[in-house]
Every structure is written in structure tokens, then in C-alpha cells.
Scaffold this motif. Structure first.
Motif, PDB file in Angstrom:
ATOM      1  N   SER A  44     -86.205  89.063 -58.002  1.00 46.26           N
ATOM      2  CA  SER A  44     -86.317  88.036 -56.967  1.00 46.26           C
ATOM      3  C   SER A  44     -87.212  86.888 -57.411  1.00 46.26           C
ATOM      4  CB  SER A  44     -86.861  88.651 -55.672  1.00 46.26           C
ATOM      5  OG  SER A  44     -88.136  89.210 -55.883  1.00 46.26           O
ATOM      6  N   SER A 203     -86.270  94.890 -53.254  1.00 44.59           N
ATOM      7  CA  SER A 203     -85.055  95.348 -52.570  1.00 44.59           C
ATOM      8  C   SER A 203     -84.844  96.845 -52.671  1.00 44.59           C
ATOM      9  CB  SER A 203     -83.829  94.626 -53.151  1.00 44.59           C
ATOM     10  OG  SER A 203     -83.956  93.231 -53.022  1.00 44.59           O
ATOM     11  N   ALA A 218     -81.249  94.321 -48.186  1.00 47.63           N
ATOM     12  CA  ALA A 218     -81.184  93.478 -49.374  1.00 47.63           C
ATOM     13  C   ALA A 218     -80.145  92.387 -49.158  1.00 47.63           C
ATOM     14  CB  ALA A 218     -80.827  94.315 -50.596  1.00 47.63           C
ATOM     15  N   PRO A 282     -79.013  97.413 -52.708  1.00 51.57           N
ATOM     16  CA  PRO A 282     -80.059  97.110 -53.687  1.00 51.57           C
ATOM     17  C   PRO A 282     -79.614  97.280 -55.135  1.00 51.57           C
ATOM     18  CG  PRO A 282     -80.944  98.422 -51.905  1.00 51.57           C
ATOM     19  CD  PRO A 282     -79.461  98.381 -51.704  1.00 51.57           C
ATOM     20  N   HIS A 319     -81.655  88.912 -55.660  1.00 51.81           N
ATOM     21  CA  HIS A 319     -81.713  89.414 -54.298  1.00 51.81           C
ATOM     22  C   HIS A 319     -83.143  89.766 -53.929  1.00 51.81           C
ATOM     23  CE1 HIS A 319     -81.943  93.535 -55.857  1.00 51.81           C
ATOM     24  NE2 HIS A 319     -80.778  93.386 -56.462  1.00 51.81           N
ATOM     25  N   ASP A 320     -83.373  89.908 -52.621  1.00 56.89           N
ATOM     26  CA  ASP A 320     -84.686  90.258 -52.113  1.00 56.89           C
ATOM     27  C   ASP A 320     -84.497  91.011 -50.810  1.00 56.89           C
ATOM     28  OD1 ASP A 320     -87.411  90.502 -52.031  1.00 56.89           O
ATOM     29  OD2 ASP A 320     -87.835  88.377 -51.718  1.00 56.89           O
ATOM     30  N   SER A 321     -85.598  91.555 -50.281  1.00 57.78           N
ATOM     31  CA  SER A 321     -85.540  92.301 -49.019  1.00 57.78           C
ATOM     32  C   SER A 321     -85.879  91.373 -47.846  1.00 57.78           C
ATOM     33  CB  SER A 321     -86.510  93.483 -49.058  1.00 57.78           C
ATOM     34  OG  SER A 321     -87.832  93.044 -49.323  1.00 57.78           O
TER      35      SER A 321
END
Length: 384
Positions: A44, A203, A218, A282, A319-321
């Protein structure tokens, strides 16, 4: 089994800074584990640049983190000898009554932050590259600027190692098991134990702490770069990082963000949110842009900066949470308070990463931190 006083799962944006902070405490055995290589280009944090702001549109809950992070970024530069933060300024643009502008204005006035308020005429004169609308105003955060995230994460990792922390990469954590004398950390390379564990796995956090699965998910984050017709107008010496909001005739809001050119030929500029589904697993590799999506982004970003050539020349996917609101979650596991976790960063955490690392290190070693806020607790978040 190898034992750590504090073990950090994840050595990316927040994990690396936590390891750096922990490693400065004398007599503490610190271990960091990461499932990916030392520099993870899909993380991320990756993507050449990140915006740094002290005039935060997210509200005063982050003011202490903005102040602390500025000093910590400079400290990391001094420690590493690397240039990480270029204070070219951070410019917010939008109608004066728009909420993000109102909150930013309230924050700079409440805390007397260095800034410049810009009228529509001053915006047009100072930043014609962004072709402001007639009703736009600007707030220039003069302490803001652009961060080099890959450099920063590597610098924090190496600083932690220089202070005696042990970091292991390409080592996946597969489970956390609580025992009376510590937490057993199961990994692809064997088992370790720790008195305290900090999960900063982005994630992947829900894989180790499945009880958080209903609170975070995610999402894909795409980054794009476009080429200006005249690159000298977009260099950091004359052009700040920026965020711009426009209310469209149908009531929707277009949000642009961008950074000056660091590679000498292109500038990062994108829109958020993108109008396609971004929720992913994720472990799922974030999908690359399609030709149709790139054409859409190219058209949208030239509405913000007409001086671009109208094509995306570089792009990447990460990607990220994300949690139920715009606030991250920093809390202890209800099952075992020796396990701390950081999640729900919304692709928006990097500017505060060193402060978050300081907070987590203090929570692990002292039981509390003055940087923590009740708004960061799991109880303050709703399920998705």
C-alpha cells in the motif's frame, strides 16, 4: 524457539516505523516479520510519492500525529542520510463551503498552523496549471509536501536493524497462539514467541485476526501518472502536492489528488473514488487498469489539469484495508491484550506512519500512548 520482547508482523509503512521506534529502546529484543521482500512494490505504501499534510481535512483528531510526524520524518532523514520529505507545500482546492475545505480551515485556524488562504483570483494567478473554477478557494499548507515512501520504509527498516532489531523478510506468519508465558507466532520458517505482538499487516490483518473481518475489507487502490505538455510547470520547486474537490451538476463530488513530477517527465494525478468495484481478497493481486479505465482516468484528470497531454503514461495497482469510517483502528485483541493491531488505513496513513509507529511502540512497552485517541478503538467503528 527464538523469543522477542516485542514482535511486529509486517514491515511496511506502519510496521517499519514501529520497528524503528521500538529499536531505540535499550535492552528490548525486537523482531520484525514480513511475508514479502524488503521492498514490496505491490504494498500500500509503494508508488513513488505520498502526500504529506499538516493541515488535515480529516479533522483535529489527527493534529498531534501531523505535528509528531513532521519531526519524525526529519529525524529519519538525519538517521539515514536520505532525502524523504520535500516541503513543496500542500494545496487544498474547492468551494469555500465544501466540508473538506471548511474542516481544513478550522484546523489551521484552531492550531495556528502556517498556511496561506487563497482567493479564486490568487489561485488562478498562482496555480494556473490546475485551472481552478471561479468559485474555488485555496488553502496552502506551507509545511506540507511530498514523501518518498519506498525510501522511507527502507530507511526505517535499516535504522531498526542498525539498532539491533532482527528483521526477516519472505516469512509469512500463519497463526498467533496465546500461552501463559507469551504469544506463539507460527511462521513459514518455524515458531517464535513474544511477550507482545503488534500486527501491522495491512490488508492481511484479518487473516491473523479473523474477528476483525466484519470491520475491515481490502480494496484496490490504483495510481496513475500523466505527462504534462510543459514539465517545468509541474516540478516540486514550483508546484505543490494537491487535493481538489468539485461538486458536479448532479450533486456528485469529483476528488482529484496529485504530486509534482519526481521522475522529470510525468506527474502523479488521480481521482478518488474510481467508479468501478474495488473490493478484493487480501491475497488477490490487484487488477491492472483496463484500456477503457485508463481512457476514463485520462479524460477525468485533464479536467483538473488541462496542461496534461491526455494520456496515462504510467500506472500501478495496490490495496489497503478500509474500515467503516475514515478513521484507522488501533486497539488490543479482546482475546489476548498482548496482541495489538493497526488496520483500516484507507490508503491514507503514510503521512502519519512514523507517529503511528511511535504510538504503537509506546502502547506495547508502556501500556498507553498520549497519541492514542478513543476514536481509534474498535468500539468506535461499526461493522461494514
Amino acid at each position: 524457539m527464538e523469543h522477542a520482547d516485542v514482535l511486529v508482523v509486517g514491515a511496511g509503512s506502519v510496521g517499519s516505523m514501529t520497528l524503528w521506534q521500538l529499536s531505540q529502546q535499550s535492552g528490548l529484543k525486537v523482531i520484525g516479520l514480513d511475508a514479502h521482500p524488503r521492498v514490496n512494490l505491490r504494498a500500500s505504501y509503494a508508488g513513488e510519492s505520498r502526500l504529506f499534510r499538516t493541515a488535515v481535512k480529516e479533522g483535529p483528531v489527527f493534529n498531534d500525529h501531523a505535528y509528531a510526524s513532521l519531526g519524525l520524518w526529519r529525524a529519519l532523514e538525519d538517521t539515514s542520510g536520505r532525502s524523504i520529505l520535500h516541503q513543496c507545500g500542500a494545496l487544498s482546492i474547492g468551494p469555500a463551503g465544501f466540508e473538506a475545505m471548511r474542516v481544513t480551515r478550522d484546523v489551521v485556524e484552531r492550531y495556528d498552523l502556517p498556511h496561506k488562504m487563497l482567493t479564486a483570483d490568487e489561485l488562478h494567478a498562482g496555480f494556473p496549471q490546475l485551472a481552478p473554477d471561479p468559485n474555488d478557494v485555496g488553502i496552502l499548507d506551507t509545511r506540507g509536501g511530498v514523501l518518498r515512501p519506498e525510501v522511507a520504509v527502507s530507511a526505517a527498516q535499516m535504522a531498526a536493524e542498525a539498532n539491533g532489531a532482527q528483521l526477516y523478510f519472505n516469512t509469512q506468519v500463519t497463526g498467533l497462539n496465546s500461552h501463559a508465558d507469551g504469544v506463539a507466532v507460527e511462521t513459514s520458517a518455524g515458531t517464535l514467541t513474544a511477550g507482545q505482538v503488534i500486527v501491522a499487516a495491512g490488508s492481511w490483518t484479518t487473516q491473523l485476526l479473523p474477528q476483525l473481518a466484519s470491520y475491515v475489507e481490502a480494496r484496490r487502490i490504483g495510481l496513475t501518472w500523466s505527462m504534462p505538455q510543459h514539465i517545468d510547470q509541474f516540478r516540486p520547486e514550483v508546484f505543490p502536492v494537491f487535493m481538489r474537490d468539485r461538486v458536479e451538476p448532479d450533486g456528485s463530488v469529483t476528488h482529484w489528488f496529485g504530486a509534482p513530477s519526481l521522475d522529470g517527465y510525468s506527474m502523479k494525478i488521480g481521482i478518488y473514488p474510481e467508479p468501478w468495484n474495488t473490493t478484493i481478497s487480501p491475497d488477490e493481486r490487484p487488477a491492472e487498469y483496463t484500456a477503457e479505465q485508463l481512457a476514463y482516468v485520462a479524460e477525468m484528470v485533464t479536467q483538473c489539469a488541462p496542461g496534461l497531454i491526455g494520456a496515462v503514461v504510467r500506472h500501478s495497482a495496490h490495496h489497503d484495508s478500509f474500515a467503516s469510517n475514515q478513521l484507522p483502528i488501533f486497539d488490543r485483541s479482546n482475546d489476548d491484550p498482548r496482541i495489538l493491531y493497526a488496520t483500516g488505513m484507507h490508503g491514507n496513513a503514510f503521512k502519519f506512519a512514523p507517529s503511528y509507529g511511535k504510538m504503537l511502540a509506546e502502547m506495547a512497552t508502556h501500556g498507553a500512548s498520549a497519541l492514542w485517541r478513543e476514536e481509534f478503538s474498535l468500539a468506535a467503528h461499526e461493522t461494514l
